[in-house]
Design a protein around this motif. Structure first.
Motif, PDB file in Angstrom:
ATOM      1  N   TRP A   8      11.621  -0.242   3.379  1.00 43.44           N
ATOM      2  CA  TRP A   8      12.223   1.067   3.652  1.00 43.44           C
ATOM      3  C   TRP A   8      13.320   1.408   2.662  1.00 43.44           C
ATOM      4  O   TRP A   8      13.545   2.586   2.357  1.00 43.44           O
ATOM      5  N   VAL A   9      13.989   0.392   2.134  1.00 45.26           N
ATOM      6  CA  VAL A   9      14.928   0.650   1.042  1.00 45.26           C
ATOM      7  C   VAL A   9      14.166   1.237  -0.147  1.00 45.26           C
ATOM      8  O   VAL A   9      14.603   2.202  -0.779  1.00 45.26           O
ATOM      9  N   GLY A  10      13.007   0.660  -0.444  1.00 48.16           N
ATOM     10  CA  GLY A  10      12.186   1.168  -1.541  1.00 48.16           C
ATOM     11  C   GLY A  10      11.643   2.559  -1.272  1.00 48.16           C
ATOM     12  O   GLY A  10      11.617   3.415  -2.165  1.00 48.16           O
ATOM     13  N   ILE A  11      11.237   2.806  -0.030  1.00 45.62           N
ATOM     14  CA  ILE A  11      10.664   4.107   0.321  1.00 45.62           C
ATOM     15  C   ILE A  11      11.703   5.221   0.232  1.00 45.62           C
ATOM     16  O   ILE A  11      11.457   6.291  -0.328  1.00 45.62           O
ATOM     17  N   LEU A  12      12.867   4.966   0.780  1.00 42.36           N
ATOM     18  CA  LEU A  12      13.883   6.017   0.872  1.00 42.36           C
ATOM     19  C   LEU A  12      14.791   6.106  -0.354  1.00 42.36           C
ATOM     20  O   LEU A  12      15.370   7.161  -0.625  1.00 42.36           O
ATOM     21  N   GLY A  13      14.912   4.992  -1.090  1.00 42.91           N
ATOM     22  CA  GLY A  13      15.840   5.018  -2.212  1.00 42.91           C
ATOM     23  C   GLY A  13      15.353   4.334  -3.467  1.00 42.91           C
ATOM     24  O   GLY A  13      16.159   4.021  -4.352  1.00 42.91           O
ATOM     25  N   GLY A  14      14.049   4.104  -3.570  1.00 45.06           N
ATOM     26  CA  GLY A  14      13.511   3.368  -4.705  1.00 45.06           C
ATOM     27  C   GLY A  14      13.827   3.989  -6.054  1.00 45.06           C
ATOM     28  O   GLY A  14      14.358   3.324  -6.957  1.00 45.06           O
ATOM     29  N   SER A  15      13.545   5.266  -6.209  1.00 47.21           N
ATOM     30  CA  SER A  15      13.748   5.925  -7.508  1.00 47.21           C
ATOM     31  C   SER A  15      15.214   5.971  -7.924  1.00 47.21           C
ATOM     32  O   SER A  15      15.551   5.571  -9.046  1.00 47.21           O
ATOM     33  N   PRO A  16      16.135   6.447  -7.056  1.00 45.54           N
ATOM     34  CA  PRO A  16      17.543   6.465  -7.487  1.00 45.54           C
ATOM     35  C   PRO A  16      18.116   5.079  -7.729  1.00 45.54           C
ATOM     36  O   PRO A  16      18.927   4.890  -8.646  1.00 45.54           O
ATOM     37  N   LEU A  17      17.709   4.082  -6.940  1.00 45.53           N
ATOM     38  CA  LEU A  17      18.217   2.722  -7.145  1.00 45.53           C
ATOM     39  C   LEU A  17      17.706   2.145  -8.460  1.00 45.53           C
ATOM     40  O   LEU A  17      18.464   1.509  -9.209  1.00 45.53           O
ATOM     41  N   ALA A  18      16.434   2.368  -8.745  1.00 40.45           N
ATOM     42  CA  ALA A  18      15.870   1.873 -10.002  1.00 40.45           C
ATOM     43  C   ALA A  18      16.535   2.563 -11.187  1.00 40.45           C
ATOM     44  O   ALA A  18      16.874   1.920 -12.192  1.00 40.45           O
ATOM     45  N   HIS A  19      16.718   3.871 -11.090  1.00 47.53           N
ATOM     46  CA  HIS A  19      17.367   4.621 -12.172  1.00 47.53           C
ATOM     47  C   HIS A  19      18.806   4.148 -12.371  1.00 47.53           C
ATOM     48  O   HIS A  19      19.275   3.975 -13.505  1.00 47.53           O
ATOM     49  N   GLY A  20      19.516   3.927 -11.247  1.00 45.28           N
ATOM     50  CA  GLY A  20      20.893   3.460 -11.341  1.00 45.28           C
ATOM     51  C   GLY A  20      20.989   2.093 -11.994  1.00 45.28           C
ATOM     52  O   GLY A  20      21.890   1.851 -12.811  1.00 45.28           O
ATOM     53  N   TYR A  21      20.056   1.199 -11.672  1.00 46.73           N
ATOM     54  CA  TYR A  21      20.069  -0.142 -12.278  1.00 46.73           C
ATOM     55  C   TYR A  21      19.799  -0.061 -13.768  1.00 46.73           C
ATOM     56  O   TYR A  21      20.491  -0.707 -14.571  1.00 46.73           O
ATOM     57  N   LEU A  22      18.796   0.719 -14.134  1.00 47.88           N
ATOM     58  CA  LEU A  22      18.456   0.840 -15.560  1.00 47.88           C
ATOM     59  C   LEU A  22      19.602   1.456 -16.351  1.00 47.88           C
ATOM     60  O   LEU A  22      19.865   1.072 -17.500  1.00 47.88           O
ATOM     61  N   THR A  23      20.292   2.417 -15.732  1.00 45.88           N
ATOM     62  CA  THR A  23      21.462   3.013 -16.394  1.00 45.88           C
ATOM     63  C   THR A  23      22.575   1.984 -16.553  1.00 45.88           C
ATOM     64  O   THR A  23      23.231   1.924 -17.589  1.00 45.88           O
ATOM     65  N   LEU A  24      22.764   1.165 -15.527  1.00 42.01           N
ATOM     66  CA  LEU A  24      23.820   0.150 -15.549  1.00 42.01           C
ATOM     67  C   LEU A  24      23.622  -0.858 -16.672  1.00 42.01           C
ATOM     68  O   LEU A  24      24.592  -1.271 -17.316  1.00 42.01           O
ATOM     69  N   VAL A  25      22.371  -1.246 -16.896  1.00 43.51           N
ATOM     70  CA  VAL A  25      22.093  -2.237 -17.925  1.00 43.51           C
ATOM     71  C   VAL A  25      21.806  -1.602 -19.285  1.00 43.51           C
ATOM     72  O   VAL A  25      21.441  -2.287 -20.240  1.00 43.51           O
ATOM     73  N   GLY A  26      21.940  -0.280 -19.352  1.00 41.43           N
ATOM     74  CA  GLY A  26      21.778   0.416 -20.615  1.00 41.43           C
ATOM     75  C   GLY A  26      20.377   0.627 -21.081  1.00 41.43           C
ATOM     76  O   GLY A  26      20.124   0.827 -22.278  1.00 41.43           O
ATOM     77  N   LEU A  27      19.422   0.631 -20.149  1.00 45.05           N
ATOM     78  CA  LEU A  27      18.021   0.820 -20.512  1.00 45.05           C
ATOM     79  C   LEU A  27      17.524   2.226 -20.195  1.00 45.05           C
ATOM     80  O   LEU A  27      16.350   2.525 -20.408  1.00 45.05           O
ATOM     81  N   LEU A  69       0.832  -1.204   0.000  1.00 46.45           N
ATOM     82  CA  LEU A  69       0.000   0.000   0.000  1.00 46.45           C
ATOM     83  C   LEU A  69       0.868   1.256   0.000  1.00 46.45           C
ATOM     84  O   LEU A  69       0.686   2.166  -0.823  1.00 46.45           O
ATOM     85  N   PHE A  70       1.828   1.305   0.920  1.00 48.67           N
ATOM     86  CA  PHE A  70       2.689   2.483   1.035  1.00 48.67           C
ATOM     87  C   PHE A  70       3.667   2.586  -0.138  1.00 48.67           C
ATOM     88  O   PHE A  70       3.888   3.663  -0.681  1.00 48.67           O
ATOM     89  N   LEU A  71       4.257   1.452  -0.506  1.00 48.79           N
ATOM     90  CA  LEU A  71       5.214   1.465  -1.614  1.00 48.79           C
ATOM     91  C   LEU A  71       4.538   1.853  -2.925  1.00 48.79           C
ATOM     92  O   LEU A  71       5.074   2.637  -3.712  1.00 48.79           O
ATOM     93  N   GLY A  72       3.360   1.293  -3.167  1.00 51.53           N
ATOM     94  CA  GLY A  72       2.629   1.634  -4.386  1.00 51.53           C
ATOM     95  C   GLY A  72       2.287   3.104  -4.445  1.00 51.53           C
ATOM     96  O   GLY A  72       2.361   3.735  -5.509  1.00 51.53           O
ATOM     97  N   TYR A  73       1.930   3.680  -3.307  1.00 45.83           N
ATOM     98  CA  TYR A  73       1.595   5.107  -3.269  1.00 45.83           C
ATOM     99  C   TYR A  73       2.783   5.956  -3.696  1.00 45.83           C
ATOM    100  O   TYR A  73       2.621   6.972  -4.374  1.00 45.83           O
ATOM    101  N   LEU A  74       3.974   5.509  -3.314  1.00 48.12           N
ATOM    102  CA  LEU A  74       5.176   6.292  -3.601  1.00 48.12           C
ATOM    103  C   LEU A  74       5.690   6.114  -5.020  1.00 48.12           C
ATOM    104  O   LEU A  74       6.566   6.861  -5.459  1.00 48.12           O
ATOM    105  N   GLY A  75       5.189   5.115  -5.742  1.00 50.39           N
ATOM    106  CA  GLY A  75       5.571   4.954  -7.139  1.00 50.39           C
ATOM    107  C   GLY A  75       6.002   3.541  -7.475  1.00 50.39           C
ATOM    108  O   GLY A  75       6.340   2.746  -6.600  1.00 50.39           O
ATOM    109  N   TRP A  76       6.011   3.240  -8.767  1.00 55.47           N
ATOM    110  CA  TRP A  76       6.406   1.903  -9.215  1.00 55.47           C
ATOM    111  C   TRP A  76       7.848   1.569  -8.845  1.00 55.47           C
ATOM    112  O   TRP A  76       8.126   0.424  -8.431  1.00 55.47           O
ATOM    113  N   PRO A  77       8.800   2.508  -8.987  1.00 54.00           N
ATOM    114  CA  PRO A  77      10.180   2.168  -8.577  1.00 54.00           C
ATOM    115  C   PRO A  77      10.271   1.766  -7.115  1.00 54.00           C
ATOM    116  O   PRO A  77      10.964   0.807  -6.764  1.00 54.00           O
TER     117      PRO A  77
END
Length: 264
Positions: A244-263, A193-201
């Motif tokens: 809490w990893v997702g809440i506090l760092g979901g967007s930058p972690l997701a962006h970093g992973y996508l950048t790493l794999v070239g997506l 519920l909380f994670l979804g509210y904050l976004g898909w990442p």
């Protein structure tokens, strides 16, 4: 101003942490968290108000009961201090995102996260009396935040997140009943519920991080032979930590992973 607000949040966290100590001790026993007043478990003498100041009283009493001298566990001030740090950290994160009305929802989640993690570590249970009310309370607090933001699609995404994580963990329990319990399923829905509210990442990272952290912990225990391969490991704390990893760092972690794999 941010430092002042964070300090006030930390003071609130100290008070909440003191209450969480009561919750963690009494809820597994089926006892009321309201009455009777806190007392020494050995001599049963009620704890005086001056001896109930978070962290400070434990230090002044030198970690012993004033009346019978029984040692007082360091866990009590550690829980209070950890809650204070959690409240301050969450507050700073919310202030940086300029979503101030989201703060009550995340502070509530922080408080029950600490209580549930400790109870699960102690008893391998996630009490319904804490988990189930988190659904309506979470929805109410997120609705308040949405009224301020006007982004009603966030609530729809929160509903999808809750249903998705609940269903995913339910399937895991049905496929491998010994691996998790229904408490994990119900908690997963709350966190979704909380994670979804904050976004898909946040939702994806939070769900994935739980298995990474839990898996690493299990590997360490196996290497150090502190648990057998068939031994039970409470998963609730890792569900919460991953969230809490997702809440506090979901967007930058997701962006970093996508950048790493070239997506990205």
């Amino acid at each position: 101003m941010t430092a002042l607000i964070a300090a006030l949040a930390a003071l609130l966290g100290l008070a909440v942490g003191s209450f969480l100590n009561v919750v963690v001790w009494r809820i597994p026993q089926g006892a009321s968290v309201v009455s009777p007043p806190s007392a020494c478990p050995v001599c049963a003498h009620p704890i005086r108000a001056r001896d109930n100041i978070p962290v400070l009283s434990w230090l002044l009493l030198r970690a012993r009961c004033r009346d019978c001298g029984t040692p007082i566990s360091a866990r009590y001030p550690l829980v209070e201090a950890a809650t204070a740090l959690a409240f301050a950290g969450v507050t700073v994160s919310v202030l940086q995102s300029a979503a101030l009305l989201l703060l009550p929802a995340l502070l509530y989640l922080a408080a029950i996260s600490i209580a549930l993690a400790l109870i699960d570590l102690d008893t391998h249970t996630l009490p319904n009396i804490i988990v189930l009310p988190a659904y309506p309370v979470g929805v109410l607090l997120l609705v308040v935040a949405t009224i301020a933001s006007g982004e009603w699609g966030d609530l729809l995404r929160a509903s999808i997140g809750a249903a998705a994580l609940f269903a995913f963990y339910l399937v895991l329990v049905l496929v491998y009943p010994g691996g998790m319990g229904l408490g994990d399923v119900k908690l997963a829905g709350v966190l979704g519920l909380f994670l979804g509210y904050l976004g898909w990442p946040a939702l994806i990272v939070g769900a994935f991080a739980a298995f990474v952290l839990g898996g690493l912990y299990a590997i360490v225990l196996l290497i150090t032979r502190r648990v057998a391969r068939t031994g039970g490991i409470p998963f609730g704390p890792w569900l919460l930590a991953g969230a809490w990893v997702g809440i506090l760092g979901g967007s930058p972690l997701a962006h970093g992973y996508l950048t790493l794999v070239g997506l990205d």
